[in-house]
Design an enzyme around this catalytic site. Structure first.
Site, PDB file in Angstrom:
ATOM      1  N   VAL A  17     -11.423  74.821  74.376  1.00  0.00           N
ATOM      2  CA  VAL A  17     -10.133  74.176  74.096  1.00  0.00           C
ATOM      3  C   VAL A  17      -9.142  75.176  73.514  1.00  0.00           C
ATOM      4  CG1 VAL A  17      -8.971  72.310  72.849  1.00  0.00           C
ATOM      5  CG2 VAL A  17     -11.309  71.964  73.700  1.00  0.00           C
ATOM      6  N   VAL A  36      11.354  71.166  71.016  1.00  0.00           N
ATOM      7  CA  VAL A  36      11.158  70.961  69.579  1.00  0.00           C
ATOM      8  C   VAL A  36      12.435  71.265  68.794  1.00  0.00           C
ATOM      9  CG1 VAL A  36       9.936  71.933  67.573  1.00  0.00           C
ATOM     10  CG2 VAL A  36       8.673  71.380  69.645  1.00  0.00           C
ATOM     11  N   ASP A 202     -21.960  60.974  70.637  1.00  0.00           N
ATOM     12  CA  ASP A 202     -20.573  61.357  70.912  1.00  0.00           C
ATOM     13  C   ASP A 202     -19.706  60.101  71.114  1.00  0.00           C
ATOM     14  OD1 ASP A 202     -18.569  63.509  72.099  1.00  0.00           O
ATOM     15  OD2 ASP A 202     -18.684  61.907  73.581  1.00  0.00           O
ATOM     16  N   LYS A 206     -16.532  58.429  68.791  1.00  0.00           N
ATOM     17  CA  LYS A 206     -15.228  58.055  69.357  1.00  0.00           C
ATOM     18  C   LYS A 206     -14.910  56.591  69.088  1.00  0.00           C
ATOM     19  CE  LYS A 206     -15.532  61.679  72.854  1.00  0.00           C
ATOM     20  NZ  LYS A 206     -16.091  62.035  74.155  1.00  0.00           N
TER      21      LYS A 206
HETATM   22  P1  NDP Z   1     -16.282  75.831  71.592  1.00  0.00           P
HETATM   23  O1  NDP Z   1     -17.651  75.870  71.043  1.00  0.00           O
HETATM   24  O2  NDP Z   1     -16.066  76.242  73.007  1.00  0.00           O
HETATM   25  O3  NDP Z   1     -15.316  76.735  70.687  1.00  0.00           O
HETATM   26  C1  NDP Z   1     -15.366  76.747  69.301  1.00  0.00           C
HETATM   27  C2  NDP Z   1     -14.479  77.865  68.794  1.00  0.00           C
HETATM   28  O4  NDP Z   1     -14.425  77.791  67.371  1.00  0.00           O
HETATM   29  C3  NDP Z   1     -14.984  79.275  69.154  1.00  0.00           C
HETATM   30  O5  NDP Z   1     -13.924  80.116  69.506  1.00  0.00           O
HETATM   31  C4  NDP Z   1     -15.644  79.756  67.848  1.00  0.00           C
HETATM   32  O6  NDP Z   1     -15.550  81.145  67.657  1.00  0.00           O
HETATM   33  C5  NDP Z   1     -14.768  79.060  66.826  1.00  0.00           C
HETATM   34  N1  NDP Z   1     -15.508  78.844  65.585  1.00  0.00           N
HETATM   35  C6  NDP Z   1     -16.622  78.103  65.418  1.00  0.00           C
HETATM   36  N2  NDP Z   1     -17.040  78.189  64.141  1.00  0.00           N
HETATM   37  C7  NDP Z   1     -16.180  79.014  63.515  1.00  0.00           C
HETATM   38  C8  NDP Z   1     -16.080  79.515  62.193  1.00  0.00           C
HETATM   39  N3  NDP Z   1     -16.991  79.209  61.288  1.00  0.00           N
HETATM   40  N4  NDP Z   1     -15.044  80.331  61.888  1.00  0.00           N
HETATM   41  C9  NDP Z   1     -14.149  80.679  62.824  1.00  0.00           C
HETATM   42  N5  NDP Z   1     -14.185  80.241  64.099  1.00  0.00           N
HETATM   43  C10 NDP Z   1     -15.193  79.427  64.431  1.00  0.00           C
HETATM   44  O7  NDP Z   1     -15.755  74.343  71.331  1.00  0.00           O
HETATM   45  P2  NDP Z   1     -14.726  73.501  72.224  1.00  0.00           P
HETATM   46  O8  NDP Z   1     -13.500  74.310  72.427  1.00  0.00           O
HETATM   47  O9  NDP Z   1     -15.415  72.931  73.398  1.00  0.00           O
HETATM   48  O10 NDP Z   1     -14.420  72.265  71.244  1.00  0.00           O
HETATM   49  C11 NDP Z   1     -13.574  72.397  70.139  1.00  0.00           C
HETATM   50  C12 NDP Z   1     -13.332  71.024  69.544  1.00  0.00           C
HETATM   51  O11 NDP Z   1     -12.695  70.192  70.504  1.00  0.00           O
HETATM   52  C13 NDP Z   1     -14.599  70.271  69.116  1.00  0.00           C
HETATM   53  O12 NDP Z   1     -14.334  69.550  67.958  1.00  0.00           O
HETATM   54  C14 NDP Z   1     -14.857  69.337  70.282  1.00  0.00           C
HETATM   55  O13 NDP Z   1     -15.576  68.177  69.921  1.00  0.00           O
HETATM   56  C15 NDP Z   1     -13.443  68.985  70.669  1.00  0.00           C
HETATM   57  N6  NDP Z   1     -13.299  68.527  72.043  1.00  0.00           N
HETATM   58  C16 NDP Z   1     -13.747  69.303  73.056  1.00  0.00           C
HETATM   59  C17 NDP Z   1     -13.612  68.880  74.360  1.00  0.00           C
HETATM   60  C18 NDP Z   1     -14.086  69.724  75.486  1.00  0.00           C
HETATM   61  O14 NDP Z   1     -13.986  69.252  76.641  1.00  0.00           O
HETATM   62  N7  NDP Z   1     -14.555  70.930  75.257  1.00  0.00           N
HETATM   63  C19 NDP Z   1     -13.016  67.552  74.677  1.00  0.00           C
HETATM   64  C20 NDP Z   1     -12.500  66.854  73.535  1.00  0.00           C
HETATM   65  C21 NDP Z   1     -12.672  67.323  72.255  1.00  0.00           C
HETATM   66  P3  NDP Z   1     -16.351  82.178  68.616  1.00  0.00           P
HETATM   67  O15 NDP Z   1     -15.682  82.049  69.957  1.00  0.00           O
HETATM   68  O16 NDP Z   1     -16.121  83.516  67.999  1.00  0.00           O
HETATM   69  O17 NDP Z   1     -17.762  81.734  68.612  1.00  0.00           O
HETATM   70  N1  HSE Z   2     -19.468  65.719  75.709  1.00  0.00           N
HETATM   71  C1  HSE Z   2     -18.238  65.009  75.805  1.00  0.00           C
HETATM   72  C2  HSE Z   2     -18.287  64.150  77.068  1.00  0.00           C
HETATM   73  C3  HSE Z   2     -17.066  65.979  75.839  1.00  0.00           C
HETATM   74  O1  HSE Z   2     -19.218  64.287  77.870  1.00  0.00           O
HETATM   75  O2  HSE Z   2     -17.412  63.310  77.248  1.00  0.00           O
HETATM   76  C4  HSE Z   2     -15.744  65.335  75.536  1.00  0.00           C
HETATM   77  O3  HSE Z   2     -15.667  64.799  74.262  1.00  0.00           O
END
Ligand code: NDP
Ligand code: HSE
Length: 428
Positions: A17, A36, A202, A206
């Protein structure tokens, strides 16, 4: 003309994301500034590993592991790290320093939402979370704003894309649960810990968020009843198909006389129900409100770009509030309704069992339902190769508690050889 000073945006996370948020924020910089009335300047991106390979849209010079310094120098903070910590601490830091915060973190909101919203309220900051439920689908803002003057009575949704994909593949091509899960893993649909998806955690996170907004009541995650899809068999999928139903993992919350109910479980829905048409990894949320009637929200419930769309929508709202001032939104939990345990919830059930093919058996089974006060709506009988009778019994609405009593009594009955399926029926 843009007269306001540039707004400093801190991004926490550059994963699926975060990387897309960074790309779109930079690519659409001029257009966003015009909307904005201020430049949105991405001042830094906090990550865990500075050496990890990043997509092209993520400027290496903005990466840092010092989230705290980044947060303290920002006007608006976007949290897309996921997990409880350090996400919770980071958001509290940002709110306490007066920044508005945008998060996609359903797990954190469902677990520590009250603490975070209280912190925001105390300092007059805002916490936005459109992406936390069903990603790109606008469902939070409709509940928080568009329906704020109405009375929501029920929400029934498919809010987990990976389990919808798995059930859809079992239904459409007859895959086993394991084979469908392997496909979903291959396509990257499942969370790193697939239990979160397939055991319904999950979806429970939600629905806790949706129920709290819809019913103006704090609905804690631990009060959401949850069953996943791991016990669904190909036989149940086939029988559902033969009888004009499809099995979906549903997230349901509803307002009933005694309080509210929030629950996640696989259930049969008729094939003509709008949610039955939600295929693959798509999500949909069906909302019923007293004045508005039935509304359906449909689209992509996951994916980096799709989720980034919702995050950027929140960012524009937060930035506009910065430029124009004003209090922003405040969610009300004034209703303080009871959150009911599952045994007080009314649902229809379909029970399939193998019974002896003998005189009086049907009457004895019917009597078991009647003794527990459960009204039978339909009965279908077929004789199978083992010369037992397969009975499929559909009930009228009954409480979970009375259904459990029926199942226990049937299991102990001499007339019944085995109970092969007990599944709820929704959307009839
Ligand atoms: P990812 O695991 O792909 O990315 C997480 C990111 O956060 C990485 O860049 C990681 O760094 C960074 N991070 C994790 N821990 C730390 C820390 N302690 N300090 C600094 N940086 C940190 O997650 P997603 O992008 O998939 O998801 C992000 C959020 O969005 C979650 O809450 C998820 O539930 C939500 N979400 C995701 C969706 C999806 O389709 N992916 C859909 C809807 C919601 P590094 O890259 O260096 O490891
Ligand atoms: N694991 C989740 C899903 C990602 O399958 O819908 C989005 O929240």
């Amino acid at each position: 003309m843009i007269e306001y000073r540039p707004l400093r945006i801190a991004l926490l996370g550059a994963g699926s994301v975060g990387a897309e948020v960074a790309r779109l924020l930079i690519e659409n910089r001029e257009e966003l500034a015009a909307r904005v009335g201020a430049e949105l300047e991405l001042v830094g991106i906090a990550v865990r590993d500075l050496k990890a390979k990043r997509p092209e849209g993520v400027p290496a010079e903005l990466l840092t592991t010092d989230a705290e310094t980044l947060i303290l120098g920002a006007d608006i903070v976007i949290e897309v790290m996921g997990g409880l910590e350090p996400a919770r601490t980071c958001i509290l830091q940002a709110l306490n320093s007066g920044s508005d915060v945008i998060t996609a973190n359903k797990y954190l909101l469902a677990t520590h939402g009250t603490e975070l919203f209280d912190a925001a309220e105390q300092v007059g900051a805002q916490l936005y979370f459109e992406a936390a439920v069903a990603a790109a689908i606008p469902i939070i803002r409709p509940l928080r704003e568009s329906l704020a003057g109405d009375k929501v009575t029920r929400i029934m949704g498919i809010v987990n894309g990976s389990t919808n994909y798995i059930l859809d593949r079992m239904d459409s091509v007859g895959l086993s649960l394991e084979a469908a899960m392997a496909e979903a893993t291959e396509l990257g649909y499942l969370e790193a810990d697939p239990t979160l998806d397939i055991e319904g955690y999950d979806a429970a996170q939600k629905v806790a968020i949706l129920a709290s907004l819809a019913f103006h009541t704090e609905v804690p995650l631990e009060k959401v009843y949850r069953e996943g899809i791991t016990k669904i068999t190909p036989e149940q999928i086939r029988a559902a198909k033969d009888n004009g139903y499809v099995i979906k993992l549903l997230a349901i919350c509803e307002r009933v006389e005694e309080g509210v109910s929030a629950r996640v479980y696989p259930a049969l829905i008729p094939r003509e129900h709008p949610l039955a048409a939600v295929r693959g990894a798509f999500n949909a949320v069906f909302v019923e409100a007293e004045a508005a009637g039935a509304l359906m929200f449909y689209g992509s419930g996951a994916g980096g770009t799709q989720t980034a769309s919702a995050v950027l929508g929140d960012l524009v709202s937060a930035a506009k509030r910065h430029v124009a001032g004003g209090p922003g939104l405040a969610d009300s939990v004034h209703a303080e309704l009871d959150v009911l345990p599952i045994d007080r919830v009314n649902t229809r059930f379909q029970i399939t069992l193998e019974a002896k093919d003998q005189p009086g058996v049907l009457a004895s089974i019917a009597a078991t339902f009647a003794e527990q006060g459960v009204s039978v709506e339909t009965v279908e009988q077929s004789i199978n190769p083992r010369k037992t009778a397969t009975l499929m019994v559909g009930t009228h609405e009954a409480t979970e508690a009375s259904l459990q009593s029926v199942v226990s009594a049937l299991a102990a009955s001499d007339a019944v050889e085995s109970i092969t399926s007990v599944i709820r029926v929704e959307g009839v």
